[in-house]
Design a protein around this motif. Sequence first.
Motif, PDB file in Angstrom:
ATOM      1  N   THR A  33       0.825  -1.203   0.000  1.00 21.43           N
ATOM      2  CA  THR A  33       0.000   0.000   0.000  1.00 21.43           C
ATOM      3  C   THR A  33       0.860   1.254   0.000  1.00 21.43           C
ATOM      4  OG1 THR A  33      -0.097   0.230   2.411  1.00 21.43           O
ATOM      5  CG2 THR A  33      -1.670  -1.276   1.384  1.00 21.43           C
ATOM      6  N   PRO A  34       0.273   2.420  -0.362  1.00 18.16           N
ATOM      7  CA  PRO A  34       1.028   3.673  -0.310  1.00 18.16           C
ATOM      8  C   PRO A  34       1.573   3.992   1.071  1.00 18.16           C
ATOM      9  CG  PRO A  34      -0.965   3.965  -1.616  1.00 18.16           C
ATOM     10  CD  PRO A  34      -1.052   2.600  -0.996  1.00 18.16           C
ATOM     11  N   ALA A  35       0.926   3.504   2.138  1.00 17.89           N
ATOM     12  CA  ALA A  35       1.382   3.790   3.494  1.00 17.89           C
ATOM     13  C   ALA A  35       2.769   3.216   3.762  1.00 17.89           C
ATOM     14  CB  ALA A  35       0.387   3.225   4.516  1.00 17.89           C
ATOM     15  N   VAL A  36       3.175   2.200   3.007  1.00 22.09           N
ATOM     16  CA  VAL A  36       4.524   1.647   3.171  1.00 22.09           C
ATOM     17  C   VAL A  36       5.564   2.718   2.874  1.00 22.09           C
ATOM     18  CG1 VAL A  36       6.174  -0.054   2.281  1.00 22.09           C
ATOM     19  CG2 VAL A  36       3.795  -0.713   2.666  1.00 22.09           C
ATOM     20  N   TRP A  37       5.346   3.477   1.808  1.00 24.82           N
ATOM     21  CA  TRP A  37       6.320   4.496   1.432  1.00 24.82           C
ATOM     22  C   TRP A  37       6.322   5.666   2.408  1.00 24.82           C
ATOM     23  CZ3 TRP A  37      10.662   4.974  -0.740  1.00 24.82           C
ATOM     24  CH2 TRP A  37      11.144   6.199  -1.201  1.00 24.82           C
TER      25      TRP A  37
END
Length: 722
Positions: A33-37
């Motif tokens: 997911t974008p939250a990883v980045w």
Amino acid sequence: MGRYAFTLFTSAFLLFGVQPLVGKFALPWFGGTPAVWTACMLFFQAALLAGYAYAHGLVTRFPPRRQAQLHLGLLALAVGVLAGRALLTGSPVAPGLEWRPDGVEGLTGRLLAMLAATIGLPFFVLSTSAPLLQSWFARARPGTSPYRLYALSNAGSLLGLLSYPFLVEPLVPRSLQGWAWGAGFVVFAAGCAACAWDMKGRVGEAAPSEAVAEDTEETERPGAGRTVLWLGLSACASVLLLATTNQLSQDVAAGPFLWVLPLAIYLLTFILAFEREALYSRAFFSLLLVVAVGGVTRVVLEGPHTPLVLQLLAYCGALLAGCMVCHGELYRLRPAPRHLSAFFLCVSIGGVLGGAFVSLGAPHLFLTFAEYPLALTACCLVALVAMVVHPTGEELTGRWRRMLRIFMLAFVVVGLGVSVVDFRREIRLTARNFFGVVQVLEQGRDDAAKHRFTLKHGAIVHGVQYTEPERRKQPMSYFTRESGLGLAIAEHRRLREVLGLPEGLRIGVLGLGIGSSAALAQAGDRVRFYEINPKIISLAQGEGGYFSYLSDASARIDIVEGDARIALEQELERQEPQGFDVLAVDVFSSDSIPVHLLTEEAVAVYRQHLAPHGVLALHISNAHLDLVPITLAHAQAFRMHATLVVYEPKDASARSVWVILSPDAEFSWSSTFRGAVASVRRLELEGPPSLTWTDERGSVLPLLRRGGWVTEAREVLLPRAP
């Protein structure tokens, strides 16, 4: 100057080149997911802050000889740690399997701990280079501005970033990338040691802050007000950077390309602002900000199916203008060189505050990605205040200046309103967690036949259920009986009847949504869902009374919480292959593709969970990526036969594209497929695949839509049933 320039450029190249690499290592284990980045960026910013604090303390508290000795020792320790990891784990930077999460709780903390353990010390050492080497250079070259070296450092960062998605990721295997980065770190350490050795020979000279000629620049210590402005401006730009990355990543794919592009623009604004004051024009970039915010507004209103080029122009234009305003004002508030390390320390603290706000604060403060309009609003406010409080000769005059200020003020007011209140009356529930934003919409309340609840993940519909009793159990959206999944299940049911096998199918589904695919099952079937988002599971199981596909199903329903690939791998490790007749892969996060669930290694895992004649149904609908070449490469690699099913109902939002991979050549030639309403075609590669996704290589750039897949595949139209 040569040794300083080379070492600074190399350190910056490595510092930002490793960021997408370690993010790529983290994605498969933390949901894709974008939250990883954003969590990775928080770690990078915190490590950068620690490096700047170390450099500030070193140059202000120790004489040159002691500075050199301490930093040489730190360099030796970092090289030793990388060498030790390479010997023990087989890679200088790759995380070990012990960091793979078992559940979905505490993912941000676990990810931060993994990054600290694997890349923490080398990254910290690299982050000290910009302020430390510039301070040493200021001693060696009194009267020469060290800010030019800062621009050179950012140029190295920019090159390191842009080379990753366009050169490194498509051409170099991930494991080899780690080894190459480790070798580059050794080169950097040698260059840094040469600079430290130069400092070691300057024993007895005054401290850097006393040796630098400062000409006309102020020498007094900056006050609290200026320090707060440094923090606020850098934090505002950091929030805009991460919020823009989230906005882009949720609708295409979380991965290096859409991570690197916003970060490259962010660095570009640093380069322009710190290279020369004349490169920042308040009037020009304020006007660009007005135009770009207008473009973003149009993109948001038109939705995620807006052409990707237009989305990139709007979002990246707003990022460029907003960060240029923040960094331009930041440079105009710069201190004298004697306070250089303190200035960079404050800039770094502001970056960390912005990263912490997006990664840790915003998910708890907001139910949507409200930090994005808030960040744009803050940039407009900065531009407005700068034009009013500090007018310069470069600005527009008369009526145009007043109009620009009015536009800025309007954007501030409207932006604050949009950030705080969602005016759509149809919204019944909004929730946000590590895996994104989900909303439940109630539509058609005035017409019983059209009354329905819709689940949206980000900007994309992930399921629809009507409330009318006659339609409540009817599968909708991408999972109708005419869709690829519906046809695959119907064909397996027909084959069991023809062969006289017991009734009852084993169906696996990666991605739960609202459980629509359960409506395709019958009594005696067993459906096993794999879903990583606990909020999605709760809604599908009946939270709020919106959806009832699971409770209405006559089949036996099982739900496995967690990343689907990790769960399937763990089942194989326990010797528990599921023997699915049909395994559906429907794993979008909003419209974003978790790449690790469509790699060759992932398909190999799925194959081991299929029954002897089991099929894979891959849902590949996407507004921006043509995923057919990837599925064809997998079909060729595993000697399976690919059938493309495109269902286009009158409701365009329910359009679905599925690829069915079957080990049996005759599977899709039956009356089930030949009599389908959907367009059904067999696809076969005419030669070796031009592209495939593996865990080592998986770039989305070649898949951006350029006109279809027929150039590399032989297309066979199935004869229609009589």
